[in-house]
Design a protein around this motif. Structure first.
Motif, PDB file in Angstrom:
ATOM      1  N   THR A   1       0.884  -1.181   0.000  1.00 30.97           N
ATOM      2  CA  THR A   1       0.000   0.000   0.000  1.00 30.97           C
ATOM      3  C   THR A   1       0.908   1.213   0.000  1.00 30.97           C
ATOM      4  O   THR A   1       1.624   1.437   0.968  1.00 30.97           O
ATOM      5  CB  THR A   1      -0.887   0.011   1.258  1.00 30.97           C
ATOM      6  OG1 THR A   1      -1.608  -1.209   1.269  1.00 30.97           O
ATOM      7  CG2 THR A   1      -1.845   1.184   1.214  1.00 30.97           C
TER       8      THR A   1
ATOM      9  N   GLY B   1      -0.860   5.966  -0.092  1.00 31.17           N
ATOM     10  CA  GLY B   1      -2.253   6.184   0.348  1.00 31.17           C
ATOM     11  C   GLY B   1      -2.353   7.286   1.386  1.00 31.17           C
ATOM     12  O   GLY B   1      -3.107   8.239   1.227  1.00 31.17           O
TER      13      GLY B   1
ATOM     14  N   LYS C   1      -4.018  10.840   0.823  1.00 38.08           N
ATOM     15  CA  LYS C   1      -5.302  11.127   1.527  1.00 38.08           C
ATOM     16  C   LYS C   1      -5.223  12.517   2.113  1.00 38.08           C
ATOM     17  O   LYS C   1      -6.091  13.345   1.926  1.00 38.08           O
ATOM     18  CB  LYS C   1      -5.521  10.096   2.644  1.00 38.08           C
ATOM     19  CG  LYS C   1      -6.821  10.332   3.438  1.00 38.08           C
ATOM     20  CD  LYS C   1      -8.031   9.861   2.659  1.00 38.08           C
ATOM     21  CE  LYS C   1      -9.320  10.181   3.408  1.00 38.08           C
ATOM     22  NZ  LYS C   1      -9.617  11.635   3.470  1.00 38.08           N
TER      23      LYS C   1
ATOM     24  N   GLN D   1      -4.001  10.595 -10.199  1.00 33.75           N
ATOM     25  CA  GLN D   1      -4.200   9.240  -9.705  1.00 33.75           C
ATOM     26  C   GLN D   1      -3.223   8.947  -8.565  1.00 33.75           C
ATOM     27  O   GLN D   1      -2.090   9.424  -8.566  1.00 33.75           O
ATOM     28  CB  GLN D   1      -3.978   8.226 -10.834  1.00 33.75           C
ATOM     29  CG  GLN D   1      -5.116   8.160 -11.829  1.00 33.75           C
ATOM     30  CD  GLN D   1      -4.912   7.049 -12.840  1.00 33.75           C
ATOM     31  OE1 GLN D   1      -3.809   6.537 -13.008  1.00 33.75           O
ATOM     32  NE2 GLN D   1      -5.979   6.678 -13.549  1.00 33.75           N
ATOM     33  N   ARG D   2      -3.678   8.171  -7.592  1.00 31.68           N
ATOM     34  CA  ARG D   2      -2.841   7.761  -6.461  1.00 31.68           C
ATOM     35  C   ARG D   2      -2.865   6.232  -6.394  1.00 31.68           C
ATOM     36  O   ARG D   2      -3.922   5.619  -6.509  1.00 31.68           O
ATOM     37  CB  ARG D   2      -3.411   8.337  -5.164  1.00 31.68           C
ATOM     38  CG  ARG D   2      -3.628   9.841  -5.236  1.00 31.68           C
ATOM     39  CD  ARG D   2      -4.277  10.393  -4.000  1.00 31.68           C
ATOM     40  NE  ARG D   2      -5.415   9.648  -3.502  1.00 31.68           N
ATOM     41  CZ  ARG D   2      -6.652   9.704  -3.977  1.00 31.68           C
ATOM     42  NH1 ARG D   2      -6.894  10.421  -5.056  1.00 31.68           N
ATOM     43  NH2 ARG D   2      -7.632   9.021  -3.446  1.00 31.68           N
TER      44      ARG D   2
ATOM     45  N   GLN E   1      -3.119   2.856  -4.750  1.00 32.29           N
ATOM     46  CA  GLN E   1      -3.651   2.333  -3.473  1.00 32.29           C
ATOM     47  C   GLN E   1      -2.974   1.014  -3.124  1.00 32.29           C
ATOM     48  O   GLN E   1      -2.690   0.739  -1.965  1.00 32.29           O
ATOM     49  CB  GLN E   1      -5.158   2.129  -3.611  1.00 32.29           C
ATOM     50  CG  GLN E   1      -5.803   1.437  -2.423  1.00 32.29           C
ATOM     51  CD  GLN E   1      -7.285   1.221  -2.669  1.00 32.29           C
ATOM     52  OE1 GLN E   1      -8.066   2.158  -2.572  1.00 32.29           O
ATOM     53  NE2 GLN E   1      -7.652   0.004  -3.031  1.00 32.29           N
ATOM     54  N   ALA E   2      -2.735   0.197  -4.130  1.00 32.10           N
ATOM     55  CA  ALA E   2      -2.108  -1.115  -3.839  1.00 32.10           C
ATOM     56  C   ALA E   2      -1.524  -1.672  -5.133  1.00 32.10           C
ATOM     57  O   ALA E   2      -1.946  -1.309  -6.229  1.00 32.10           O
ATOM     58  CB  ALA E   2      -3.160  -2.087  -3.297  1.00 32.10           C
TER      59      ALA E   2
ATOM     60  N   SER F   1      -8.869   0.946 -11.590  1.00 33.25           N
ATOM     61  CA  SER F   1      -9.604   1.009 -10.327  1.00 33.25           C
ATOM     62  C   SER F   1     -10.064  -0.378  -9.899  1.00 33.25           C
ATOM     63  O   SER F   1     -10.127  -1.301 -10.712  1.00 33.25           O
ATOM     64  CB  SER F   1     -10.842   1.910 -10.502  1.00 33.25           C
ATOM     65  OG  SER F   1     -10.461   3.240 -10.789  1.00 33.25           O
TER      66      SER F   1
ATOM     67  N   ILE G   1      -5.635   1.914  -8.310  1.00 32.32           N
ATOM     68  CA  ILE G   1      -5.597   3.319  -7.891  1.00 32.32           C
ATOM     69  C   ILE G   1      -6.729   3.599  -6.891  1.00 32.32           C
ATOM     70  O   ILE G   1      -7.710   2.862  -6.826  1.00 32.32           O
ATOM     71  CB  ILE G   1      -5.746   4.265  -9.104  1.00 32.32           C
ATOM     72  CG1 ILE G   1      -7.074   4.026  -9.829  1.00 32.32           C
ATOM     73  CG2 ILE G   1      -4.553   4.138 -10.039  1.00 32.32           C
ATOM     74  CD1 ILE G   1      -7.403   5.068 -10.877  1.00 32.32           C
ATOM     75  N   SER G   2      -6.531   4.654  -6.117  1.00 36.35           N
ATOM     76  CA  SER G   2      -7.582   5.072  -5.178  1.00 36.35           C
ATOM     77  C   SER G   2      -8.578   5.973  -5.904  1.00 36.35           C
ATOM     78  O   SER G   2      -8.198   6.703  -6.810  1.00 36.35           O
ATOM     79  CB  SER G   2      -6.972   5.873  -4.024  1.00 36.35           C
ATOM     80  OG  SER G   2      -6.007   5.089  -3.373  1.00 36.35           O
ATOM     81  N   ASP G   3      -9.825   5.942  -5.484  1.00 30.94           N
ATOM     82  CA  ASP G   3     -10.852   6.796  -6.088  1.00 30.94           C
ATOM     83  C   ASP G   3     -11.606   7.562  -5.009  1.00 30.94           C
ATOM     84  O   ASP G   3     -11.944   6.996  -3.973  1.00 30.94           O
ATOM     85  CB  ASP G   3     -11.848   5.941  -6.895  1.00 30.94           C
ATOM     86  CG  ASP G   3     -11.241   5.382  -8.170  1.00 30.94           C
ATOM     87  OD1 ASP G   3     -11.365   4.165  -8.412  1.00 30.94           O
ATOM     88  OD2 ASP G   3     -10.619   6.166  -8.923  1.00 30.94           O
ATOM     89  N   LYS G   4     -11.869   8.833  -5.262  1.00 37.29           N
ATOM     90  CA  LYS G   4     -12.586   9.665  -4.289  1.00 37.29           C
ATOM     91  C   LYS G   4     -14.086   9.345  -4.294  1.00 37.29           C
ATOM     92  O   LYS G   4     -14.568   8.487  -5.023  1.00 37.29           O
ATOM     93  CB  LYS G   4     -12.476  11.142  -4.694  1.00 37.29           C
ATOM     94  CG  LYS G   4     -11.138  11.816  -4.675  1.00 37.29           C
ATOM     95  CD  LYS G   4     -11.403  13.322  -4.907  1.00 37.29           C
ATOM     96  CE  LYS G   4     -10.111  14.104  -4.935  1.00 37.29           C
ATOM     97  NZ  LYS G   4      -9.353  13.945  -6.168  1.00 37.29           N
TER      98      LYS G   4
END
Ligand code: GZL
Length: 355
Positions: free
Chosen positions: A16, A19, A23, A39-40, A42-43, A174, A337-340
């Motif tokens: 991870t 993140g 955040k 884009q970030r 996440q894992a 995602s 990727i992380s999503d808002k």
């Protein structure tokens, strides 16, 4: 997608990364789509090893990105802000890195995407970034790339029957199952966990549609929801079909009190249908996925209850992957990727980050 990632994760180190700091960056409202819109990661999951030019498909030439042409194959016509933003992100990153880029657009036609990819190889592209239209069917294009020893990085939709570091380097996208689950949670909140739901399904033959549907239904079941799914029909991720299908659905099911749209274009088509039917904002609760400015504005205007982001700004991570592929650092099979999430609490403040 999640089950495939889970399998990979059982034998892989789940990393991870980024993140926490991302955040924190995300929490600050921004006036323009700046760093927090990017884009970030996440894992990541890699099976047993990261993929490099030495290990990919028996080994391909180790090249300098600055001296080659990279090809980008876009899948759907750029009428959808998701596609417009995705393509622009790839172009911007290529320009920032000083990389020669050629691009194609399949106009939502699988045979054209195959021809586009074969054409870019013929034009001399030595590495490719592909946004697949469907999860299967690209085999002639993948073979042309393999024969030419042209490596492929995939983004967004997943080639579910192909193998990382053999058919393609790796995949960035995602967690679509999680997006569906988050949409279900938002729907439960918006409706007070009761009422009749219609689902506007995405295009068929695409893992995104399968996963967003599975995530939504499984989460309602897991939460023992009082919501009842009374209809589900594809509207092909397009606005015009989102409108026409919604017109049919509300006519056939007058008790519908909620709509889960598997992308914003269909959701905005549904809003047009509801307006034409004389409905008022909020009469029918809409939850959707993407994060376009139109849908987030829909939250502000009261027509949309929540938007789960699906961030299309693949440029930085896609080119970093190609860089890591050639440098020998290596590329994971899977990068999630992380999503808002946009709700009435943050829509106005976060509108600038929508696309
Ligand atoms: C999701 C992407 C979907 C978008 C739609 O990553 O494949 O395709 O959610 C688009 O807007 O049509």
């Amino acid at each position: 997608m999640l089950k495939k990632t889970t399998a990979a994760l059982t034998t892989a180190l789940l990393v991870t990364t980024l993140g926490a700091c991302a955040k924190a960056a995300d929490d600050t409202a921004s006036t323009t789509a700046g760093a927090s819109a990017q884009q970030r990661v996440q894992a990541t999951a890699s099976g047993t090893a990261l993929c490099t030019s030495e290990t990919y498909n028996g080994g391909v030439p180790k090249l300098d990105l600055k001296t080659i042409t990279v090809g980008f194959a876009q899948s759907e016509k750029e009428a959808n802000p998701f596609r417009i933003t995705e393509t622009q992100s790839i172009k911007d990153e290529a320009a920032k890195r000083g990389i020669k880029l050629i691009t194609t657009n399949a106009q939502s036609d699988l045979n054209k995407e195959i021809a586009d990819i074969q054409g870019m190889i013929a034009q001399g592209a030595k590495a490719l970034i592909i946004s697949p239209l469907n999860s299967e069917g690209l085999d002639p294009a993948l073979k042309a790339a393999q024969d030419a020893k042209v490596p492929i990085m995939t983004i967004d939709r997943l080639l579910t029957t192909k193998t990382a570091c053999t058919d393609y380097i790796g995949w960035i996208g995602s967690d679509f199952v999680k997006q569906g689950a988050r949409a279900a949670d938002a729907m439960i909140t918006a409706t007070g966990d009761k009422g009749e739901v219609a689902i506007l399904l995405g295009a068929s033959g695409v893992n995104v549609t399968v996963d967003r549907t599975k995530g939504f239904k499984d989460q309602l079941a897991a939460k023992n929801s009082g919501l009842k799914i009374v209809a589900e029909q594809t509207a092909d991720f397009t606005r015009e079909k989102g409108r026409s299908v919604t017109e049919q659905l509300i006519s056939a099911n007058p008790g519908i009190s909620a709509i889960y749209a598997e992308n914003d274009e269909m959701a905005l088509g549904a809003v047009a249908a509801l307006k034409a039917a004389g409905k008022k904002a909020g009469d029918i609760k809409i939850v959707t996925i993407d994060g376009t400015k139109g849908a987030v504005q829909g939250i502000i205007d009261g027509w949309v209850a929540a938007v789960i982001e699906s961030n299309p700004r693949f440029g930085p991570l896609a080119f970093q992957a190609l860089d890591d592929f050639y440098s020998g650092k290596g590329v994971p099979a899977t990068t999630i990727i992380s999503d808002k999430e946009y709700t009435s609490d943050n829509a106005q403040a976060e509108l600038a980050n929508a696309y």
